[in-house]
Motif scaffolding. Structure first.
Motif, PDB file in Angstrom:
ATOM      1  N   ALA A   1       0.822  -1.206   0.000  1.00 38.99           N
ATOM      2  CA  ALA A   1       0.000   0.000   0.000  1.00 38.99           C
ATOM      3  C   ALA A   1       0.852   1.250   0.000  1.00 38.99           C
ATOM      4  CB  ALA A   1      -0.919  -0.015   1.228  1.00 38.99           C
TER       5      ALA A   1
ATOM      6  N   LEU B   1       2.463   1.570  -3.756  1.00 43.27           N
ATOM      7  CA  LEU B   1       1.646   1.634  -4.965  1.00 43.27           C
ATOM      8  C   LEU B   1       1.725   2.989  -5.651  1.00 43.27           C
ATOM      9  CD1 LEU B   1      -1.614  -0.317  -4.134  1.00 43.27           C
ATOM     10  CD2 LEU B   1       0.007  -0.801  -5.951  1.00 43.27           C
TER      11      LEU B   1
ATOM     12  N   LEU C   1      -6.291  -3.266   1.541  1.00 40.38           N
ATOM     13  CA  LEU C   1      -6.054  -2.113   0.673  1.00 40.38           C
ATOM     14  C   LEU C   1      -7.293  -1.229   0.637  1.00 40.38           C
ATOM     15  CD1 LEU C   1      -4.174  -3.563  -2.440  1.00 40.38           C
ATOM     16  CD2 LEU C   1      -3.225  -2.631  -0.335  1.00 40.38           C
TER      17      LEU C   1
ATOM     18  N   GLN D   1      -6.389   2.389  -3.460  1.00 41.02           N
ATOM     19  CA  GLN D   1      -5.228   1.534  -3.733  1.00 41.02           C
ATOM     20  C   GLN D   1      -5.590   0.375  -4.647  1.00 41.02           C
ATOM     21  OE1 GLN D   1      -4.363   0.837   0.342  1.00 41.02           O
ATOM     22  NE2 GLN D   1      -2.978   2.587   0.531  1.00 41.02           N
TER      23      GLN D   1
ATOM     24  N   GLN E   1      -5.686   1.781  -8.101  1.00 45.84           N
ATOM     25  CA  GLN E   1      -4.323   1.963  -8.618  1.00 45.84           C
ATOM     26  C   GLN E   1      -3.732   0.637  -9.072  1.00 45.84           C
ATOM     27  OE1 GLN E   1      -2.636   3.761  -5.161  1.00 45.84           O
ATOM     28  NE2 GLN E   1      -3.115   5.850  -5.796  1.00 45.84           N
TER      29      GLN E   1
END
Length: 421
Positions: free
Chosen positions: A9, A12, A378, A382, A385
């Motif tokens: 996390a 990312l 997450l 996230q 992403q």
């Protein structure tokens, strides 16, 4: 796992992940496929494959001595397998007509494909169909004629959990999940009428081998299909069921979505669908599942079905689901690293990509829900992403506007694997 996900996390935002590569030759893919069938070298895999086939035959034939071809159309999960009363009592509206129309719009780029792509579309199904092994053909028949059941999902659960799933399903202990998964399938019938594309075995001059049924009815009747070809109804069924089950059993998330892709591949083995048909149905199924999971009323039903399923499977296994879901690598082909190659291949089937101007991938609102179960640590941002960073390159067939591009490029297998490294 929590520490590993926390590190991911934090990274990312700064570390781009490589885009998935799709190049793989058809013999390589066929070899991977064979590890998931009775052609496997693992006795445990062969035994599970046989258990799925036997359970399906027994369910179709009911009280008769052997299943008859006339029984196939009406054959579907019933009796104690499925809790129809529970679902009907909920009064939930699946809004199928609106979702069917959304699927047609999502696949509208099909009408703009060049002739060269359509030619390769046919050549690819001919190659896969003609060179399929007997094991792959048998499994394709079981997949096809078991469309109205959930037995095929056992393949992706590993020997212990797979056998437990079959037993619990037939005892009626998974009745809520059985009802909800099948009710969540959105028919491709309207889309087939809209696109009106002829099946590969009907194209003049085709070389398709019509596969005789030696697996379910066992009358050697050549397998056939009617109606339009694009998109694939069976693939829509298989991928919807597999993706929803993956949300209920995140311990087997990646093997289950790989099984959805494998179910679509079976349609090419039988020569009744093209790559584009199964690619399109994957896109639509992912969109539909995300749509439902973002509906609070649906989530109430989903959570109740998930709780029942997990409790029943744990009881049937006689151990924790985590332990039951683990198998030795040699007995667990759907968890093998090679399945990454297979899954990436099924995103494009090596059909040619158009040269397009690079543009950012736009994640539709709520699409990140598909990664919620396997990646609970997450945030929504996230997960979005991660979808962007593991996406397929742009320009492959069925990409077009922002929504079409996203669902074509979405690579759930790599997104989850990247987060779990």
């Amino acid at each position: 796992m929590h520490f590993r996900l926390t590190l991911l996390a934090a990274s990312l935002l700064t570390v781009p992940l490589a885009q998935a590569k799709t190049a793989a030759d058809l013999p390589q893919i066929a070899a991977i496929v064979n590890t998931t069938t009775s052609a496997s070298s693992s006795p445990a895999v062969v035994a599970l494959d046989s258990a799925v086939q036997t359970a399906l035959i027994n369910s179709i034939r009911g009280e008769s001595n052997a299943p008859a071809r006339s029984e196939l159309k009406a054959a579907k999960q019933g009796g104690r397998q499925v809790d129809k009363a529970w679902l009907e009592a909920s009064g939930y509206n699946f809004d199928k007509k609106a979702n069917q129309q959304a699927g047609i719009e999502l696949l509208s780029a099909f009408n703009k494909l060049p002739q060269a792509t359509l030619a390769q579309n046919l050549a690819t199904v001919e190659d896969i169909n003609l060179n399929a092994s007997e094991g792959a053909r048998r499994q394709a028949l079981v997949d096809a004629e078991g469309q109205n059941y959930l037995y095929f999902l056992a393949d992706a659960l590993g020997p212990k959990l797979g056998e437990a799933f079959i037993r619990a399903y037939d005892k009626g202990e998974l009745g809520k999940a059985a009802a909800l998964l099948k009710a969540s399938e959105v028919s491709t019938g309207e889309a087939k009428k809209h696109f009106d594309y002829q099946r590969p075995f009907l194209i003049p001059g085709n070389t398709i081998h019509r596969v005789p049924d030696s697996a379910v009815i066992k009358d050697n009747h050549p397998y056939t299909a009617d109606g339009g070809s694009f998109p694939s109804g069976h693939t829509n069924t298989g991928y919807t069921d597999a993706l929803l089950m993956a949300q209920m059993l995140p311990e087997r998330f990646v093997p289950l979505i790989d099984r959805g892709a494998r179910y679509g591949y079976s349609r090419l083995v039988l020569g009744v669908h093209y790559p584009l048909d199964v690619m399109g149905s994957r896109m639509v199924a992912e969109r539909n599942v995300a749509h439902y999971l973002n509906d609070p009323r649906y989530r109430e039903l989903f959570d109740a079905a998930k709780q029942q399923l997990r409790s029943a499977l744990e009881k049937e296994c006689g151990m924790s689901l985590g332990d039951c879901a683990r198998s030795p690598a040699k007995d667990d082909p759907y968890s093998a690293p090679a399945m990454q190659t297979f899954y990436r291949f099924t995103l494009t089937y090596n059909l040619p990509a158009a040269k397009v101007k690079a543009s950012p991938l736009v994640v539709p609102e709520g699409a990140e829900v598909l990664l919620e179960a396997p990646l609970p640590d997450l945030s929504a941002a996230q997960r979005r992403q991660l979808m962007v960073r593991t996406a397929l390159a742009d320009g492959y067939p069925l990409s077009g506007n922002a929504a079409q591009s996203f669902w074509q490029r979405l690579n759930l297998h790599d997104a989850v694997k990247a987060a779990q490294r």
